[in-house]
Design an enzyme around this catalytic site. Structure first.
Site, PDB file in Angstrom:
ATOM      1  N   HIS A   1     -85.198 -48.568 -44.855  1.00  0.00           N
ATOM      2  CA  HIS A   1     -83.951 -48.747 -44.099  1.00  0.00           C
ATOM      3  C   HIS A   1     -83.744 -50.219 -43.737  1.00  0.00           C
ATOM      4  O   HIS A   1     -84.688 -50.917 -43.394  1.00  0.00           O
ATOM      5  CB  HIS A   1     -83.955 -47.888 -42.839  1.00  0.00           C
ATOM      6  CG  HIS A   1     -83.556 -46.472 -43.109  1.00  0.00           C
ATOM      7  ND1 HIS A   1     -83.916 -45.436 -42.299  1.00  0.00           N
ATOM      8  CD2 HIS A   1     -82.822 -45.927 -44.104  1.00  0.00           C
ATOM      9  CE1 HIS A   1     -83.425 -44.312 -42.779  1.00  0.00           C
ATOM     10  NE2 HIS A   1     -82.760 -44.584 -43.884  1.00  0.00           N
TER      11      HIS A   1
ATOM     12  N   HIS B   1     -85.103 -52.121 -40.945  1.00  0.00           N
ATOM     13  CA  HIS B   1     -86.538 -52.395 -40.983  1.00  0.00           C
ATOM     14  C   HIS B   1     -86.916 -53.400 -42.070  1.00  0.00           C
ATOM     15  O   HIS B   1     -88.017 -53.930 -42.052  1.00  0.00           O
ATOM     16  CB  HIS B   1     -87.331 -51.098 -41.176  1.00  0.00           C
ATOM     17  CG  HIS B   1     -87.279 -50.219 -39.966  1.00  0.00           C
ATOM     18  ND1 HIS B   1     -88.300 -50.136 -39.061  1.00  0.00           N
ATOM     19  CD2 HIS B   1     -86.293 -49.413 -39.490  1.00  0.00           C
ATOM     20  CE1 HIS B   1     -87.966 -49.308 -38.074  1.00  0.00           C
ATOM     21  NE2 HIS B   1     -86.753 -48.850 -38.321  1.00  0.00           N
TER      22      HIS B   1
ATOM     23  N   HIS C   1     -89.571 -39.053 -42.377  1.00  0.00           N
ATOM     24  CA  HIS C   1     -88.392 -39.898 -42.139  1.00  0.00           C
ATOM     25  C   HIS C   1     -87.543 -40.139 -43.382  1.00  0.00           C
ATOM     26  O   HIS C   1     -86.464 -39.599 -43.486  1.00  0.00           O
ATOM     27  CB  HIS C   1     -88.795 -41.210 -41.485  1.00  0.00           C
ATOM     28  CG  HIS C   1     -87.634 -42.059 -41.094  1.00  0.00           C
ATOM     29  ND1 HIS C   1     -86.712 -41.633 -40.161  1.00  0.00           N
ATOM     30  CD2 HIS C   1     -87.224 -43.280 -41.507  1.00  0.00           C
ATOM     31  CE1 HIS C   1     -85.784 -42.566 -40.022  1.00  0.00           C
ATOM     32  NE2 HIS C   1     -86.066 -43.567 -40.830  1.00  0.00           N
TER      33      HIS C   1
ATOM     34  N   ASP D   1     -90.360 -45.611 -38.274  1.00  0.00           N
ATOM     35  CA  ASP D   1     -89.637 -44.388 -37.908  1.00  0.00           C
ATOM     36  C   ASP D   1     -90.373 -43.208 -38.536  1.00  0.00           C
ATOM     37  O   ASP D   1     -90.874 -43.312 -39.642  1.00  0.00           O
ATOM     38  CB  ASP D   1     -88.195 -44.439 -38.427  1.00  0.00           C
ATOM     39  CG  ASP D   1     -87.378 -45.492 -37.694  1.00  0.00           C
ATOM     40  OD1 ASP D   1     -87.883 -46.003 -36.665  1.00  0.00           O
ATOM     41  OD2 ASP D   1     -86.267 -45.805 -38.145  1.00  0.00           O
TER      42      ASP D   1
ATOM     43  N   GLU E   1     -91.827 -45.765 -32.290  1.00  0.00           N
ATOM     44  CA  GLU E   1     -90.378 -45.795 -32.102  1.00  0.00           C
ATOM     45  C   GLU E   1     -90.023 -44.729 -31.077  1.00  0.00           C
ATOM     46  O   GLU E   1     -90.786 -43.790 -30.854  1.00  0.00           O
ATOM     47  CB  GLU E   1     -89.672 -45.493 -33.427  1.00  0.00           C
ATOM     48  CG  GLU E   1     -89.921 -44.074 -33.928  1.00  0.00           C
ATOM     49  CD  GLU E   1     -88.634 -43.352 -34.334  1.00  0.00           C
ATOM     50  OE1 GLU E   1     -87.563 -43.752 -33.883  1.00  0.00           O
ATOM     51  OE2 GLU E   1     -88.741 -42.377 -35.090  1.00  0.00           O
TER      52      GLU E   1
END
Lengths: 605, 634
Positions: free
Chosen positions: A75, A78, A162, A183, A208
């Site tokens: 993502h 990140h 995730h 995550d 997180e």
């Protein structure tokens, strides 16, 4: 942030603190500096988008300061700043990530770059070549593989759920360790498994906390709800827009709709925007070992990522009459195709937009979710939103229950919450402190937290010494704690614990024997032999736990202490007892002399 | 337990299991003893001078009698070929431990087992021969039956249920994963470069390291390259699974394979390739992918027939992380790592679970068929041998090195079809071994006896054996070998509070010492030293205690002493402490110091000091402390 042995500190660098903007955390542990994630903020279009690395660069080069960089998943919040960080600020050290992340990350970066530069015309942005050069610095890691970054620093990846390839990382120097979760989600979904970590007891767990307070209703309920809403909208002839990121939730929702369409025999078309779709699904097929058990087991018979009902979207389709469902990127309606379609459909109350994930402040997604119905678009144009706006939390983050579960699994000494909103984190912090009796921290952006540790010192113990001690520990009289006695030899960084005898021998030193002989005067007119005999029977009866012996030569021994009786040179009514012992037997020797000084019992004959 | 392989060469002594009744095989004459006694003719059949057991084929198990297998804690698997005996061990010996293997090893191992079970079970055989196994009878049989070892322990194939149960005991591991076993040792699988997920294993404590190198390859084929660096600093390196054909060059063999295949097909013949459903077949398909167009074979159908053909081809594409770099990067594009995906897509390669069904309608000749089992005793290959054996246009090409091709062919003789032997064994040869050992430099090498002498058929080839210094220690079946290293140290943790209380002193430049008195705690094979408890104050009820209770804990050990006493300085110290009448006498070995008033005598020699005094504890302790000032404690 100084890396002194026995202490480590971390700095939460702009974003990963109490905000779901972007992740970038700096950890110093046992003298090593590790950067965790290198995310960008979707809500900004200026400098604030990337983390501020001047904290490091004002003291020197990134490469000199950092021992490695770890990326938890693909993502952009990140990994979005990675090419900026490595190519524009300048970092040449290793960047660790899993194989799927390494495969998918550059594609998302390129996609993001295109939107920013080609569509919005932003300058001073990283180039395609920079993405390529950046990816050359990546070292792929396997799950559970222990990667030796250098002689002292090792890292290990754990499955995080995730998204495809998401991992949690353990960072270890000597006996000190940190776990960074990135995550994660603790419940398996339709395409991914649940995060798992062993009882690694890190000094610190950085987790997180996006959904810190939510304990979400069952997944099944949410899925039913989602399908119901989509179905209703399609039934009334409306168009449904589902903004997603190309990889991740999209695949889960596709599987969900695909099976629903199949079961209900629905005819309304489902489209997936951008050329990424097919590619994305292909990644899922090739990295099927990263998906959940069920998909992995059945993939030979039926690959879940080959969809029958879901077709590629063409931008002309948006104006087609009749109902349809469109998955479009990006997920927060901040740019690209999803935003274009949204603008086309927003005015019709029959239509619906379903936001399946979190939206960062500043994005159109965030605005409509917070109830805004008049949006100011570029060129002062105002867009009125009449379509139905729905929010369904499908993003795979751990909820409060999941976070507690992970803390329970890893058993950390301390917990640090990042990537969440302050108020919610406060609640979770209290809960963690109550339930697990560990300290919990929630630093603000840019704040440094330092945590002292007291690592034990590993040394090598000679097996002879250890076995001798352990054998004695097994004896039945070993009730009180026994003391192990030895000598620690320290040479450079080599520490060895050996028996004293061995230490002397190794160093080529001779033992110096220290012996005491005390004269005890005893009133006893009998012959020396008889005195010795009396001493023997007295000691034998008093010292039950010791080995008392009467030797043929007339002397008496108690363990290794020697007692001899001699005549007094002047007084025939007095005998002299010579009690002799070594320094090592001092306690017993001195005890014996005082015992003998009291005289012998008269009863003895 | 290191690996759990199954010796399948035992099946070569059996008649093939045809899918459909074979008149030729069922009409083979029974075998009778020289004296005409034919009591074995139901069990033994003769074909072209060879004698075969007419029964369900049986396998030779690993040694199970030598030790009680229920005491085995852990089995480490190095590759999917080395786990074929697992169900025999995990299901019927009381084994309760854990098996460790990589994910590809388990997945492909399952396919191999599934195929084996399927091959055997789909042709049920009524007859089970056992008479011939009688020791007195076996002696009378012709070779090789006469010489077969441990026939009484040979077993029939396991069932799928046993396979599933065995596989459920496997714990999946990844390369370079450190796995703690009972806190005592750590095991780590490393890439061995031979097959998908194939591993060598490191077994180490904090001070000793044993490497188990089994089935490794330095050639670049599809798997991830061999990890050599991690094998360094081994005390002992156990080396096994070398190439079966040390004289054949795999690259050359692949070339021969392709040219023979092309030649046969161009002449209108069919090619049969007996093979396992995974492994070298991936490399062969890749070679053919590059070769068929240039060789003008584009229209020739390639068939891959196995109950697990589809699974094998699919599984090969999803283990990108276990593949060589080139294949890994393909996945990033994303493209399937193996080109057989394209061969399938373009219909050049077709795969079928068996001869029955779709295959019979699609079947076109001339063609190339890949199918099992390479022993030629069961599986679809038996059918093709019977079908194509009579024509000299056809060719069978042997690529798998596990079975002697002549023995494999024996029950099909006389044969008209051409037989080509192109064994492709990518495992280490002796040149590579000596290179590896030079690189890795283990203190000792341990290997099977066969590797320490040239092969019997080539006894002059001194280059076909392991040559290392010190010479390799060898072992053979059911032999117990003591490994040549002595454990001397173990790791122990000193708690920070204890560490703080230690007082190091420098004895020699760079070497410091500290005496340690601590409490040892041992849990789960982990040792920790904690500070000694504070001495407890004497309690009130002392009076009731007997004298013996007051004896101090003599287990509080006094340190050893070292050094020597310089007499002059010692005398000065005595005088400083108020002893005014000190007299020193020289002796042969040292000195005697006299304190006349105190009637005390101190003998001082190089390595000893003896204090002789009256029973005056105060005096004795004063003198002791003065002496100790000059000595070092250990």
């Amino acid at each position: 942030v100084c890396g002194v042995n026995g202490r480590f500190a971390w700095l939460v660098e702009g974003g990963a603190g109490q905000d779901v903007g972007r992740s970038c955390i700096l950890v110093s542990i046992g003298g090593k500096n590790v950067m965790l994630d290198c995310g960008m903020h979707m809500g900004f279009n200026d400098d604030r988008r990337f983390p501020d690395f001047s904290y490091i660069t004002r003291n020197g080069r990134l490469t000199d300061f950092l021992d490695c960089v770890i990326i938890s998943h693909f993502h952009l919040d990140h990994c979005g700043a990675l090419p900026y960080f490595s190519e524009m600020v300048g970092y040449d050290g290793p960047i660790y990530m899993t194989h799927p992340t390494q495969a998918i990350c550059p594609i998302l970066l390129e996609d993001y770059r295109k939107i920013a530069v080609d569509k919005k015309g932003e300058a001073n942005f990283f180039t395609s070549q920079m993405i390529k050069d950046c990816m050359k610095k990546v070292v792929a890691v396997h799950l559970h593989q222990t990667v030796q970054v250098d002689d002292e620093l090792e890292i290990k990846a754990y499955y995080a759920g995730h998204v495809l390839g998401a991992a949690m990382f353990q960072i270890k120097v000597g006996s000190e360790s940190v776990v960074y979760t990135g995550d994660y989600n603790m419940t398996p979904d339709r395409h991914l498994g649940a995060a798992w970590i062993d009882k690694c007891r890190p000094n610190l767990l950085i987790t997180e906390s996006t959904y810190a307070t939510t304990i979400r209703d069952s997944k099944r309920c949410r899925e039913r709800d989602f399908l119901k809403k989509v179905h209703e909208a399609v039934e009334r002839g409306g168009k449904v827009l589902i903004p997603v990121f190309a990889l991740g939730r999209a695949q889960e929702l596709c599987i969900l709709l695909e099976t629903f369409w199949e079961r209900m025999n629905l005819k309304a078309p489902i489209y997936f925007s951008t050329g990424l779709t097919e590619k994305a699904n292909h990644y899922y097929k090739l990295f099927i070992t990263w998906t959940n058990q069920k998909i992995r087991k059945t993939f030979v018979q039926r690959n879940m990522f080959e969809f029958k009902h879901i077709k590629a979207f063409d931008r002309a389709f948006a104006d087609n009459p009749g109902p349809m469902v469109v998955f479009a990127t990006p997920g927060m309606l901040h740019a690209g195709q999803s935003l274009q379609i949204f603008r086309k459909w927003a005015g019709n109350e029959k239509n619906m937009v379903i936001m399946p994930g979190y939206c960062v402040q500043g994005t159109v997604g965030h605005k409509i979710l917070s109830g805004q119905r008049k949006l100011e678009m570029e060129g002062r144009q105002v867009l009125e939103v009449k379509m139905q706006v729905e929010y369904m939390s499908f993003s795979a983050h751990a909820d409060a229950k999941g976070i507690m579960q992970l803390v329970g699994q890893a058993e950390p000494e301390n917990v640090l919450l990042v990537h969440g909103e302050a108020k919610k984190m406060e609640f979770l912090k209290q809960k963690i402190e109550q339930e697990f009796r560990v300290s919990c921290y929630m630093p603000a952006n840019g704040e440094t937290v330092t945590l002292p540790t007291s690592p034990s010192i590993p040394v090598g113990i000679s097996l002879g010494l250890l076995k001798r001690e352990m054998a004695q520990g097994l004896l039945p009289d070993a009730k009180k704690p026994r003391l192990l006695h030895g000598t620690l030899i320290m040479k450079d960084s080599n520490f060895r614990l050996v028996s004293s005898e061995q230490a002397l021998k190794e160093l080529g030193l001779a033992e110096h024997q220290l012996r005491f002989t005390c004269r005890v005067h005893l009133h006893d007119p009998r012959k020396e032999q008889e005195t010795a005999m009396r001493v023997y029977s007295h000691l034998k009866s008093v010292l039950k736990e010791h080995c008392v012996q009467h030797l043929p030569d007339g002397s008496v021994t108690v363990e290794s202490i020697l007692i001899q009786a001699a005549a007094h040179s002047e007084d025939p009514g007095t005998k002299v007892l010579l009690v002799s012992w070594t320094y090592q037997d001092e306690e017993l020797g001195s005890h014996l002399t005082s015992l003998l000084k009291k005289g012998l019992p008269q009863a003895a004959s | 337990m290191l690996d759990c392989g199954l010796d399948m060469t035992s099946t070569l002594n059996f008649l093939p299991l045809p899918l459909v009744q074979s008149p030729r095989l069922s009409n083979l004459p029974g075998w009778s003893l020289k004296d005409g006694n034919a009591f074995l003719d139901k069990e033994l059949k003769e074909c072209s001078g060879h004698v075969f057991v007419d029964s369900v084929p049986e396998f030779c198990l690993p040694e199970t009698e030598l030790i009680d297998l229920s005491t085995v804690d852990v089995i480490l698997i190095s590759n999917y070929h080395c786990m074929m005996a697992l169900p025999y061990i995990t299901e019927h010996t009381g084994f309760t431990g854990t098996v460790y293997a990589t994910e590809p090893t388990v997945q492909i191992g399952r396919l191999l087992m599934e195929e084996l079970v399927n091959f055997i079970e789909r042709v049920p055989k009524a007859q089970s021969a056992s008479l011939w196994k009688n020791k007195d009878i076996q002696r009378l049989l012709p070779s090789p039956l006469k010489d077969a070892v441990e026939v009484s322990t040979w077993r029939r194939c396991y069932t799928m249920q046993e396979v599933n149960s065995a596989l459920s005991k496997i714990q999946l591991v990844g390369y370079s994963q450190k796995i703690e076993l009972f806190g005592a040792v750590q095991v780590t699988p490393l890439s061995s470069g031979y097959a998908l997920g194939s591993s060598n294993w490191i077994i180490q404590s904090h001070y000793e390291k044993v490497s188990y190198v089994s089935g490794s390859s330095l050639l670049t084929t599809h798997p991830q390259p061999m990890d050599q660096a991690s094998l360094k600093n081994s005390d002992v390196l156990v080396l096994t699974g070398l190439t079966q054909i040390p004289t054949a060059n795999p690259d050359g063999m692949v070339g021969e394979f392709c040219s023979n295949l092309a030649l046969t097909v161009r002449n209108g013949g069919n090619v049969l390739v007996p093979c396992y459903p995974s492994g070298v077949i991936y490399d062969l398909l890749e070679c053919l992918y590059q070769y068929i167009d240039s060789a003008g074979l584009s229209n020739i159908p390639f068939y891959f027939i196995s109950p697990v053909a589809n699974s094998s081809l699919e599984f090969s594409q999803i283990f990108a992380e276990w593949l060589c770099h080139n294949k890994q990067t393909k996945v990033y594009l994303p493209e399937p790592p193996f080109p057989h995906a394209e061969l399938i897509q373009t219909n050049k390669l077709k795969h079928y679970p068996s001869l029955h069904g779709d295959f019979s309608s699609d079947f076109r000749q001339p063609c190339v068929v890949f199918t099992g089992h390479p022993s030629l005793r069961f599986g679809d290959v038996v059918h093709f041998m019977e079908l194509w054996g009579k024509s000299s246009l056809n060719t069978v090409i042997f690529t798998e090195p596990d079975f002697s091709y002549l023995e494999a062919l024996a029950p099909y003789q006389p044969l008209a079809m051409k037989c080509i032997y192109c064994p492709i064994d990518t495992r280490l040869n002796f040149i590579q071994v000596s290179k590896l050992l030079k690189e890795v430099q283990p203190l000792h090498v341990v290997c099977p006896e066969q590797y320490t002498q040239p092969p019997p058929a080539q006894s002059h080839r001194m280059d076909l054996m392991i040559d290392c210094q010190p010479p390799a220690m060898s072992y053979r079946r059911a032999e117990v070998l003591a490994l040549p290293f002595k454990r001397r140290y173990e790791k122990i943790e000193i708690m920070p509070e204890l560490a703080d209380s230690l007082v190091p002193m420098e004895i020699k430049p760079g070497i410091s010492l500290a005496t340690v008195s601590a409490v040892l705690h041992t849990k789960d094979n982990k040792h920790v030293l904690q500070p000694p408890p504070r001495p407890t104050q004497p309690t009130g009820g002392k009076k009731r205690k007997r004298a013996s209770d007051d004896i101090p804990d003599c287990k509080v050990l006094k340190p050893l002493l070292s050094g020597s006493i310089p007499v002059e300085q010692f005398v000065q110290a005595l005088e400083k402490h108020g002893f005014s009448d000190v007299k020193v006498e020289d002796t042969a070995k040292g000195h005697i110091v006299l304190l006349q008033e105190a009637e005390t005598l101190i003998q001082i020699e190089e390595d000893s000091t003896h204090i002789i005094c009256d029973n005056d504890e105060m005096l004795r302790v004063r003198l002791r402390d003065l002496v100790l000032k000059f000595l070092q404690k250990f």
